[in-house]
Motif scaffolding. Structure first.
Motif, short mmCIF file in Angstrom:
data_model
loop_
_atom_site.label_atom_id
_atom_site.label_comp_id
_atom_site.label_asym_id
_atom_site.label_seq_id
_atom_site.Cartn_x
_atom_site.Cartn_y
_atom_site.Cartn_z
N ARG A 107 14.23 7.54 15.84
CA ARG A 107 14.25 7.20 14.41
C ARG A 107 15.69 6.82 14.00
O ARG A 107 16.65 7.24 14.64
CB ARG A 107 13.73 8.36 13.57
CG ARG A 107 14.66 9.51 13.44
CD ARG A 107 14.27 10.45 12.32
NE ARG A 107 15.12 11.61 12.42
CZ ARG A 107 14.70 12.80 12.81
NH1 ARG A 107 13.45 13.00 13.10
NH2 ARG A 107 15.56 13.81 12.90
N THR B 1 21.16 6.76 8.20
CA THR B 1 20.24 6.49 7.09
C THR B 1 20.96 5.94 5.86
O THR B 1 20.33 5.47 4.92
CB THR B 1 19.47 7.76 6.71
OG1 THR B 1 20.40 8.82 6.59
CG2 THR B 1 18.43 8.10 7.75
N GLN C 130 14.75 2.89 8.26
CA GLN C 130 14.17 4.24 8.32
C GLN C 130 12.86 4.29 7.53
O GLN C 130 11.86 4.85 7.99
CB GLN C 130 15.18 5.25 7.76
CG GLN C 130 14.74 6.69 7.95
CD GLN C 130 15.00 7.54 6.72
OE1 GLN C 130 15.62 7.09 5.74
NE2 GLN C 130 14.53 8.75 6.77
N LYS C 131 12.84 3.64 6.35
CA LYS C 131 11.62 3.68 5.51
C LYS C 131 10.49 2.92 6.21
O LYS C 131 9.34 3.35 6.19
CB LYS C 131 11.91 3.08 4.13
CG LYS C 131 12.77 4.01 3.30
CD LYS C 131 12.82 3.61 1.84
CE LYS C 131 13.65 4.60 1.06
NZ LYS C 131 15.08 4.24 0.98
N GLN D 30 10.15 2.50 9.41
CA GLN D 30 9.70 3.34 10.54
C GLN D 30 8.73 4.40 10.05
O GLN D 30 7.68 4.63 10.65
CB GLN D 30 10.90 4.03 11.21
CG GLN D 30 11.77 3.10 12.03
CD GLN D 30 12.97 3.83 12.65
OE1 GLN D 30 13.44 4.82 12.11
NE2 GLN D 30 13.45 3.32 13.77
N GLU D 31 9.06 5.06 8.91
CA GLU D 31 8.19 6.12 8.38
C GLU D 31 6.85 5.53 7.95
O GLU D 31 5.80 6.10 8.22
CB GLU D 31 8.86 6.81 7.16
CG GLU D 31 10.03 7.69 7.51
CD GLU D 31 9.68 8.89 8.40
OE1 GLU D 31 8.50 9.26 8.49
OE2 GLU D 31 10.60 9.44 9.04
N THR E 153 4.66 4.43 10.98
CA THR E 153 4.17 5.57 11.74
C THR E 153 3.21 6.40 10.90
O THR E 153 2.12 6.77 11.37
CB THR E 153 5.34 6.45 12.24
OG1 THR E 153 6.31 5.62 12.85
CG2 THR E 153 4.86 7.49 13.23
N CYS F 11 5.35 6.58 18.22
CA CYS F 11 5.85 6.96 16.90
C CYS F 11 7.30 6.49 16.77
O CYS F 11 8.10 6.70 17.70
CB CYS F 11 5.80 8.47 16.72
SG CYS F 11 4.13 9.11 16.77
N ASN G 102 9.38 7.48 14.38
CA ASN G 102 10.20 8.40 13.58
C ASN G 102 10.55 9.70 14.30
O ASN G 102 10.56 10.76 13.71
CB ASN G 102 9.48 8.70 12.26
CG ASN G 102 8.11 9.31 12.49
OD1 ASN G 102 7.67 9.41 13.65
ND2 ASN G 102 7.43 9.70 11.44
N ARG G 103 10.78 9.61 15.62
CA ARG G 103 11.15 10.82 16.37
C ARG G 103 12.59 10.75 16.85
O ARG G 103 13.11 9.67 17.07
CB ARG G 103 10.26 10.96 17.62
CG ARG G 103 8.83 11.25 17.28
CD ARG G 103 8.07 11.58 18.55
NE ARG G 103 6.68 11.82 18.23
CZ ARG G 103 5.72 11.92 19.15
NH1 ARG G 103 6.01 11.78 20.43
NH2 ARG G 103 4.48 12.16 18.78
#
Ligand code: SAM
Length: 263
Positions: A188, A192, A199-200, A202-203, A206, A219, A221-222
């Motif tokens: 992830r 940020t 980041q958003k 990715q969230e 996922t 995923c 966001n890991r």
């Protein structure tokens, strides 16, 4: 209440054939959709990895460079100047060009649809001794004996596994004392402030399940470094960095983690 129960029981007995057919159809779709998704993913990885990117290869060359200094703890292999490598989640076999000549390679992957791509690819590397894919997950490698592997390699796998802790335990079990674990993962976004949009996205991709559905549970966001650090290796050297990925679509996986750990 008894009246309602009676009506339900009557409805079920009148429609039992349709109910059984519907359940059968759901079972069939579940089984085959999962299979089709895995087949698609293996094909996608084949297309994605067919052409090697020079900058990514340079980064891997640097990561794996110290492998040539590993001395096997198996006296027979040591005499042959060879080491035993286990690659977990081997896929199509993109790392062969980085293994020292004469290496003996054991590989596992739970997706059987990778077999044909892996088999085609390994023919191009007669300098290393490869085995058939063991179709299993990294969490369950009972067929690999304790303390038998000099080097474990895992690249772009932990994004889609459910049992990171179990895999770490298995890696520690199969590695010889002092054996090395090489890892490379997309992670992830770690900056940020600078890259909050990435980041958003990715969230979102996922969290909605869209990305995991398309890419075999992957995923975005890991961050696996804490799990590797906690696993019980004697030394861990991990580095978060931006991989040299040029494709616009895959900017989403640019944040990466690479490193080594020692048993
Ligand atoms: C994105 S691909 C990466 C393949 C290859 N390592 C590479 O770097 O191109 C992820 C791979 O991990 C495998 N995989 C998924 N879950 C796994 C698990 N629990 N244990 C081992 N491998 C797994 C997939 O079948 C697939 O081959």
């Amino acid at each position: 209440m008894a009246e309602v129960d009676h009506q339900i029981a009557t409805w079920i007995s009148n429609n039992i054939l349709y109910i059984v057919l519907a359940l059968g159809l759901i079972w069939f779709l579940k089984k085959n959709v999962a299979n089709l998704r895995r087949r698609w993913f293996a094909y996608f990885m084949h297309l994605f990895t067919k052409e090697k990117d020079a900058k990514v290869e340079e980064m891997k060359k640097d990561l794996f460079a110290s492998m040539k200094d590993v001395v096997s703890q198996d006296p027979v292999l040591r005499k042959q100047n060879s080491i035993r490598i286990l690659e977990i989640g081997v896929g199509t076999g993109v790392n062969f060009s980085h293994y020292p000549d004469g290496s003996k390679l054991v590989v596992v992957d739970p997706n059987p649809h990778f077999k044909s791509y892996y088999n085609d690819n390994r023919k191009k590397f007669p300098n290393i001794e490869t085995e058939e894919i063991l179709v299993t997950t990294g969490e369950k490698m009972d067929m690999v004996p304790d303390n038998s592997i000099d080097v474990v390699v895992m690249t772009l796998v932990l994004c889609s596994v459910s049992g990171t802790e179990e895999i770490m335990k298995e890696i520690l079990r199969v590695l010889v004392p002092g054996g090395k674990f090489y890892f490379l993962e997309h992670i992830r976004e770690f900056d940020t402030e600078k890259h909050s949009i990435r980041q958003k996205i990715q969230e979102f991709l996922t969290g909605t399940g869209l990305w995991p559905f398309l890419f075999d549970g992957c995923c975005l966001n890991r961050d696996m470094l804490p799990a590797i650090e906690k696993a019980g290796f004697s030394k861990v050297n991990g580095e978060r960095f931006y991989a040299p990925i040029n494709s616009f679509f895959f900017q989403i996986i640019k944040p990466h983690l690479k490193g080594t750990a020692e048993k």
